[in-house]
Design a protein around this motif. Structure first.
Motif, PDB file in Angstrom:
ATOM      1  N   ILE A 198       0.843  -1.205   0.000  1.00  0.00           N
ATOM      2  CA  ILE A 198       0.000   0.000   0.000  1.00  0.00           C
ATOM      3  C   ILE A 198       0.876   1.253   0.000  1.00  0.00           C
ATOM      4  O   ILE A 198       0.633   2.208  -0.748  1.00  0.00           O
ATOM      5  N   LYS A 199       1.925   1.245   0.825  1.00  0.00           N
ATOM      6  CA  LYS A 199       2.836   2.402   0.880  1.00  0.00           C
ATOM      7  C   LYS A 199       3.521   2.637  -0.456  1.00  0.00           C
ATOM      8  O   LYS A 199       3.656   3.767  -0.925  1.00  0.00           O
ATOM      9  N   GLU A 200       3.976   1.541  -1.077  1.00  0.00           N
ATOM     10  CA  GLU A 200       4.787   1.652  -2.298  1.00  0.00           C
ATOM     11  C   GLU A 200       3.941   1.817  -3.559  1.00  0.00           C
ATOM     12  O   GLU A 200       4.413   2.381  -4.558  1.00  0.00           O
ATOM     13  N   LYS A 201       2.710   1.326  -3.539  1.00  0.00           N
ATOM     14  CA  LYS A 201       1.930   1.238  -4.782  1.00  0.00           C
ATOM     15  C   LYS A 201       0.511   1.778  -4.604  1.00  0.00           C
ATOM     16  O   LYS A 201      -0.435   1.275  -5.209  1.00  0.00           O
ATOM     17  N   GLU A 202       0.346   2.800  -3.807  1.00  0.00           N
ATOM     18  CA  GLU A 202      -1.000   3.280  -3.486  1.00  0.00           C
ATOM     19  C   GLU A 202      -1.783   3.666  -4.740  1.00  0.00           C
ATOM     20  O   GLU A 202      -2.939   3.256  -4.927  1.00  0.00           O
ATOM     21  N   GLU A 203      -1.171   4.457  -5.609  1.00  0.00           N
ATOM     22  CA  GLU A 203      -1.878   4.886  -6.827  1.00  0.00           C
ATOM     23  C   GLU A 203      -2.213   3.688  -7.708  1.00  0.00           C
ATOM     24  O   GLU A 203      -3.323   3.586  -8.263  1.00  0.00           O
ATOM     25  N   ALA A 204      -1.284   2.751  -7.838  1.00  0.00           N
ATOM     26  CA  ALA A 204      -1.518   1.564  -8.661  1.00  0.00           C
ATOM     27  C   ALA A 204      -2.665   0.730  -8.102  1.00  0.00           C
ATOM     28  O   ALA A 204      -3.509   0.213  -8.851  1.00  0.00           O
ATOM     29  N   LEU A 205      -2.737   0.615  -6.785  1.00  0.00           N
ATOM     30  CA  LEU A 205      -3.822  -0.148  -6.167  1.00  0.00           C
ATOM     31  C   LEU A 205      -5.164   0.554  -6.364  1.00  0.00           C
ATOM     32  O   LEU A 205      -6.186  -0.109  -6.569  1.00  0.00           O
ATOM     33  N   SER A 206      -5.174   1.881  -6.334  1.00  0.00           N
ATOM     34  CA  SER A 206      -6.403   2.626  -6.619  1.00  0.00           C
ATOM     35  C   SER A 206      -6.875   2.361  -8.047  1.00  0.00           C
ATOM     36  O   SER A 206      -8.077   2.189  -8.306  1.00  0.00           O
ATOM     37  N   LYS A 207      -5.929   2.323  -8.963  1.00  0.00           N
ATOM     38  CA  LYS A 207      -6.266   2.010 -10.361  1.00  0.00           C
ATOM     39  C   LYS A 207      -6.817   0.586 -10.481  1.00  0.00           C
ATOM     40  O   LYS A 207      -7.785   0.342 -11.205  1.00  0.00           O
ATOM     41  N   LEU A 285      -8.297   3.937   0.178  1.00  0.00           N
ATOM     42  CA  LEU A 285      -7.404   4.525  -0.819  1.00  0.00           C
ATOM     43  C   LEU A 285      -8.091   5.677  -1.542  1.00  0.00           C
ATOM     44  O   LEU A 285      -9.319   5.688  -1.673  1.00  0.00           O
ATOM     45  N   PRO A 286      -7.313   6.649  -2.025  1.00  0.00           N
ATOM     46  CA  PRO A 286      -7.907   7.702  -2.857  1.00  0.00           C
ATOM     47  C   PRO A 286      -8.549   7.074  -4.094  1.00  0.00           C
ATOM     48  O   PRO A 286      -8.021   6.110  -4.650  1.00  0.00           O
ATOM     49  N   LYS A 287      -9.683   7.600  -4.508  1.00  0.00           N
ATOM     50  CA  LYS A 287     -10.383   7.067  -5.686  1.00  0.00           C
ATOM     51  C   LYS A 287      -9.650   7.463  -6.956  1.00  0.00           C
ATOM     52  O   LYS A 287      -9.182   8.590  -7.097  1.00  0.00           O
ATOM     53  N   TYR A 288      -9.562   6.509  -7.873  1.00  0.00           N
ATOM     54  CA  TYR A 288      -9.022   6.793  -9.207  1.00  0.00           C
ATOM     55  C   TYR A 288     -10.212   6.995 -10.135  1.00  0.00           C
ATOM     56  O   TYR A 288     -11.009   6.077 -10.344  1.00  0.00           O
ATOM     57  N   GLU A 289     -10.367   8.197 -10.665  1.00  0.00           N
ATOM     58  CA  GLU A 289     -11.599   8.538 -11.409  1.00  0.00           C
ATOM     59  C   GLU A 289     -11.416   8.589 -12.922  1.00  0.00           C
ATOM     60  O   GLU A 289     -12.376   8.696 -13.662  1.00  0.00           O
ATOM     61  N   GLN A 290     -10.181   8.521 -13.406  1.00  0.00           N
ATOM     62  CA  GLN A 290      -9.964   8.709 -14.849  1.00  0.00           C
ATOM     63  C   GLN A 290     -10.665   7.630 -15.646  1.00  0.00           C
ATOM     64  O   GLN A 290     -10.647   6.458 -15.288  1.00  0.00           O
ATOM     65  N   GLU A 291     -11.286   8.023 -16.750  1.00  0.00           N
ATOM     66  CA  GLU A 291     -11.937   7.040 -17.613  1.00  0.00           C
ATOM     67  C   GLU A 291     -10.877   6.164 -18.280  1.00  0.00           C
ATOM     68  O   GLU A 291      -9.841   6.654 -18.720  1.00  0.00           O
TER      69      GLU A 291
END
Length: 294
Positions: A198-207, A285-291
């Motif tokens: 989670i620390k290393e890949k937070e954005e990737a996990l949100s995606k 986690l922060p939401k990833y909203e991009q289409e």
């Protein structure tokens, strides 16, 4: 684009077909992920260990199993619920046995995939339901569904709990006799990840969550999905249709009431002996909203 690798595991069952469809469609690749899926036929106990041992970043795992293991020190957090509806467990005996109800097998040995797995934990709820002494339960470690077939067929064990629809072909063939079904009083599956991942890949996990939630939202609307599931997992179409009627995917987070229920049930049978707060189990986690691109 450099892709972020996510090592994920789950049982080779119908619940997880959305992951495979998304992988086939290259949906994870389109958002910069290299999602490396592993089938884990040994189930929740094995996946919990793989998270502990840094063999997986993420597991699609039974709710009760991972809650218990996080309480026991697994350095992971629940990211969200994956299947909101309860899991329907079949209680199985050897197909040739004369017993017709679970109560007749109070002294029987119970086959389990691993300690800490759903087949292990649900045995305590089954025993509690029938008023058995849960300190006297006797287990036979069988690892997989195939191992359970071998154990019950050779009288090494007399009871085995497993997901009701995945065992239907074995019941149809007379390998197992289903004595009853027991529904979990909580959501079936959650998505959990190691804290380090989670620390290393937070954005990737949100995606990753964005992609899988997109697929699960539409999963039951896919034309002929019942026949696809039946063919993929060697099930009857009618059984798949029943399963689809009682199964709802989710993108919600775990609730306080769910944790309270798990703690209450497992404390009553001596599996858990400490309190835990919801925030100790989950990570939003922060939401990833991009289409997603076409």
């Amino acid at each position: 684009m450099k892709k972020t690798t996510i090592r994920i595991g789950g049982v080779p069952e119908h619940f997880n077909l959305p992951w495979h469809l998304a992988i086939e469609d290259k949906a994870f690749e389109k958002v910069g992920l290299d999602l490396q899926w592993q089938d884990i036929p040994e189930g929740t106990g094995r996946m919990s260990k793989m998270l502990r041992d840094d063999e997986l970043d993420v597991a699609c795992i039974l709710t009760d199993g991972i809650v218990k293991d996080i309480i026991a020190g697994n350095p992971s957090k629940i990211l969200q619920v994956y299947v909101q509806t309860p899991l329907l467990w079949g209680v199985h005996a050897p197909g040739t046995i004369e017993a017709n109800n679970t109560r007749q097998l109070e002294d029987g040995k119970i086959a389990i995939s691993r300690y800490g797995s759903g087949s292990h934990l649900m045995s305590y709820l089954m025993a509690k339901k029938h008023g058995w002494d849960t300190t006297e339960l006797d287990f036979e470690l069988v690892n997989t569904l195939d191992g359970a077939v071998e154990a019950l067929s050779n009288n090494k064990a007399q009871l085995f709990l497993w997901e009701r629809y995945m065992t239907q072909p074995l019941v149809d063939r007379g390998v197992f006799k289903r004595l009853e079904t027991i529904a979990t009083p909580w959501p079936s599956f959650v998505i959990a990840a190691r804290e380090e991942s989670i620390k290393e890949k937070e954005e990737a996990l949100s995606k990753m969550l964005y992609v899988i939630n997109t697929y699960t939202a539409d999963f039951k609307l896919i034309p002929s999905i019942d026949r696809t599931i039946a063919a993929h997992y060697d099930l009857q179409v009618g059984d798949v249709q029943q399963w689809m009627l009682r199964t709802e995917y989710s993108d919600d987070q775990l609730w306080d009431t769910t944790v309270d229920t798990i703690l209450e049930e497992f404390t009553a049978v001596g599996i858990i002996d400490k309190e835990v707060k919801l925030e100790e189990l989950i990570k939003d986690l922060p939401k990833y909203e991009q289409e997603m691109e076409d």
